[in-house]
Scaffold this motif. Structure first.
Motif, short mmCIF file in Angstrom:
data_model
loop_
_atom_site.label_atom_id
_atom_site.label_comp_id
_atom_site.label_asym_id
_atom_site.label_seq_id
_atom_site.Cartn_x
_atom_site.Cartn_y
_atom_site.Cartn_z
N ALA A 120 0.84 -1.20 0.00
CA ALA A 120 0.00 0.00 0.00
C ALA A 120 0.88 1.25 0.00
CB ALA A 120 -0.94 0.00 1.21
N ALA A 121 1.93 1.25 0.79
CA ALA A 121 2.85 2.39 0.84
C ALA A 121 3.52 2.60 -0.52
CB ALA A 121 3.90 2.20 1.93
N GLY A 122 3.82 1.52 -1.22
CA GLY A 122 4.40 1.63 -2.55
C GLY A 122 3.46 2.31 -3.53
N LEU A 123 2.17 1.99 -3.45
CA LEU A 123 1.18 2.64 -4.31
C LEU A 123 1.07 4.13 -4.00
CD1 LEU A 123 -1.78 0.11 -4.55
CD2 LEU A 123 -0.07 0.67 -6.29
N VAL A 124 1.11 4.46 -2.72
CA VAL A 124 1.03 5.87 -2.32
C VAL A 124 2.25 6.63 -2.85
CG1 VAL A 124 1.05 7.45 -0.36
CG2 VAL A 124 -0.44 5.44 -0.32
N ARG A 125 3.43 6.03 -2.77
CA ARG A 125 4.64 6.67 -3.28
C ARG A 125 4.54 6.87 -4.81
NH1 ARG A 125 7.06 3.45 0.63
NH2 ARG A 125 7.49 1.79 -0.86
N ARG A 126 4.04 5.84 -5.49
CA ARG A 126 3.89 5.93 -6.95
C ARG A 126 2.91 7.05 -7.34
NH1 ARG A 126 1.69 0.75 -9.58
NH2 ARG A 126 0.03 1.91 -10.55
N ALA A 127 1.81 7.14 -6.62
CA ALA A 127 0.82 8.18 -6.90
C ALA A 127 1.39 9.57 -6.58
CB ALA A 127 -0.45 7.92 -6.09
N ALA A 128 2.11 9.69 -5.48
CA ALA A 128 2.68 10.98 -5.09
C ALA A 128 3.66 11.49 -6.15
CB ALA A 128 3.38 10.86 -3.74
N ALA A 129 4.40 10.57 -6.76
CA ALA A 129 5.36 10.97 -7.79
C ALA A 129 4.65 11.46 -9.06
CB ALA A 129 6.27 9.78 -8.13
N ALA A 130 3.40 11.07 -9.26
CA ALA A 130 2.66 11.44 -10.47
C ALA A 130 1.79 12.68 -10.27
CB ALA A 130 1.79 10.27 -10.91
N ARG A 131 1.75 13.23 -9.05
CA ARG A 131 0.89 14.40 -8.80
C ARG A 131 1.35 15.61 -9.57
NH1 ARG A 131 -0.64 15.73 -2.74
NH2 ARG A 131 -2.19 16.96 -3.83
N ALA A 132 0.40 16.48 -9.89
CA ALA A 132 0.71 17.75 -10.56
C ALA A 132 1.31 18.70 -9.53
CB ALA A 132 -0.56 18.34 -11.15
N VAL A 133 2.46 19.28 -9.86
CA VAL A 133 3.14 20.21 -8.96
C VAL A 133 3.48 21.46 -9.74
CG1 VAL A 133 5.19 20.56 -7.53
CG2 VAL A 133 4.10 18.32 -7.58
N GLU A 134 3.22 22.60 -9.13
CA GLU A 134 3.49 23.88 -9.79
C GLU A 134 3.84 24.91 -8.72
OE1 GLU A 134 0.69 26.95 -12.15
OE2 GLU A 134 0.69 24.89 -12.89
N ALA A 135 4.74 25.79 -9.03
CA ALA A 135 5.15 26.82 -8.08
C ALA A 135 4.05 27.86 -7.90
CB ALA A 135 6.44 27.49 -8.55
N THR A 136 3.97 28.39 -6.68
CA THR A 136 3.06 29.51 -6.39
C THR A 136 3.88 30.60 -5.74
OG1 THR A 136 2.49 28.78 -4.16
CG2 THR A 136 1.17 27.88 -5.97
N GLN A 137 3.27 31.73 -5.49
CA GLN A 137 3.99 32.82 -4.82
C GLN A 137 4.33 32.45 -3.37
OE1 GLN A 137 1.66 36.35 -5.21
NE2 GLN A 137 2.10 36.58 -7.38
N MET A 138 3.52 31.58 -2.76
CA MET A 138 3.73 31.22 -1.36
C MET A 138 4.61 29.97 -1.19
SD MET A 138 2.14 33.42 0.50
CE MET A 138 1.87 32.63 2.07
N ASN A 139 4.69 29.13 -2.23
CA ASN A 139 5.36 27.84 -2.07
C ASN A 139 5.98 27.44 -3.40
OD1 ASN A 139 6.07 25.18 -1.64
ND2 ASN A 139 4.17 24.65 -0.59
N ALA A 140 7.28 27.16 -3.40
CA ALA A 140 7.97 26.82 -4.65
C ALA A 140 7.57 25.46 -5.20
CB ALA A 140 9.48 26.85 -4.42
N VAL A 141 7.05 24.57 -4.35
CA VAL A 141 6.67 23.24 -4.79
C VAL A 141 5.29 22.91 -4.23
CG1 VAL A 141 7.39 20.84 -5.01
CG2 VAL A 141 9.11 22.59 -4.68
N SER A 142 4.28 23.58 -4.74
CA SER A 142 2.91 23.37 -4.28
C SER A 142 2.24 22.30 -5.12
CB SER A 142 2.12 24.67 -4.39
OG SER A 142 0.77 24.45 -4.07
N SER A 143 1.43 21.44 -4.47
CA SER A 143 0.75 20.39 -5.23
C SER A 143 -0.34 20.97 -6.11
CB SER A 143 0.17 19.34 -4.28
OG SER A 143 -0.89 19.90 -3.54
N ARG A 144 -1.02 22.02 -5.67
CA ARG A 144 -2.08 22.68 -6.43
C ARG A 144 -3.18 21.71 -6.85
NH1 ARG A 144 -2.41 27.69 -5.97
NH2 ARG A 144 -3.23 27.92 -8.04
N SER A 145 -3.34 20.62 -6.12
CA SER A 145 -4.36 19.63 -6.47
C SER A 145 -4.91 19.02 -5.20
CB SER A 145 -3.75 18.54 -7.36
OG SER A 145 -2.81 17.79 -6.63
#
Length: 100
Positions: A46-71
């Motif tokens: 289960a932890a492996g699936l969570v890691r795989r999904a986390a790596a595929a998430r959309a990430v984009e910089a915002t003014q408040m956070n350089a690595v925001s998930s925005r999702s």
């Protein structure tokens, strides 16, 4: 994942995530149409699936956070238990939602 008002399957191979998914309610059960359901037999799997999904998430910089998930992430854990002596079987679903 819900990103830019679209539901994306983070466990699907490929980076496009172009398939259209929707949240549906069938017989009192909430599901996401057309997504992968992968059986797991251990916490490590289960932890492996969570890691795989986390790596595929959309990430984009915002003014408040350089690595925001925005999702928003939806994690649906389907659980099945069986009582061997009586043969009864119960199922349930635990929904965890990260509202970014």
């Amino acid at each position: 994942e819900i990103y830019n008002e679209q539901v994306r399957d983070l466990l699907k191979a490929g980076s496009g995530h172009s398939d259209k998914h929707s949240i549906v309610h069938v017989d009192g059960v909430t599901e996401v149409s057309g997504v992968n359901k992968e059986p797991v037999e251990s916490v490590e799997a289960a932890a492996g699936l969570v890691r795989r999904a986390a790596a595929a998430r959309a990430v984009e910089a915002t003014q408040m956070n350089a690595v925001s998930s925005r999702s928003h992430t939806i994690f649906m854990l389907y659980i099945t238990g069986e009582h061997e002596a009586s043969g009864s079987r119960l199922t349930g679903c635990l929904n965890l939602v990260d509202l970014a």
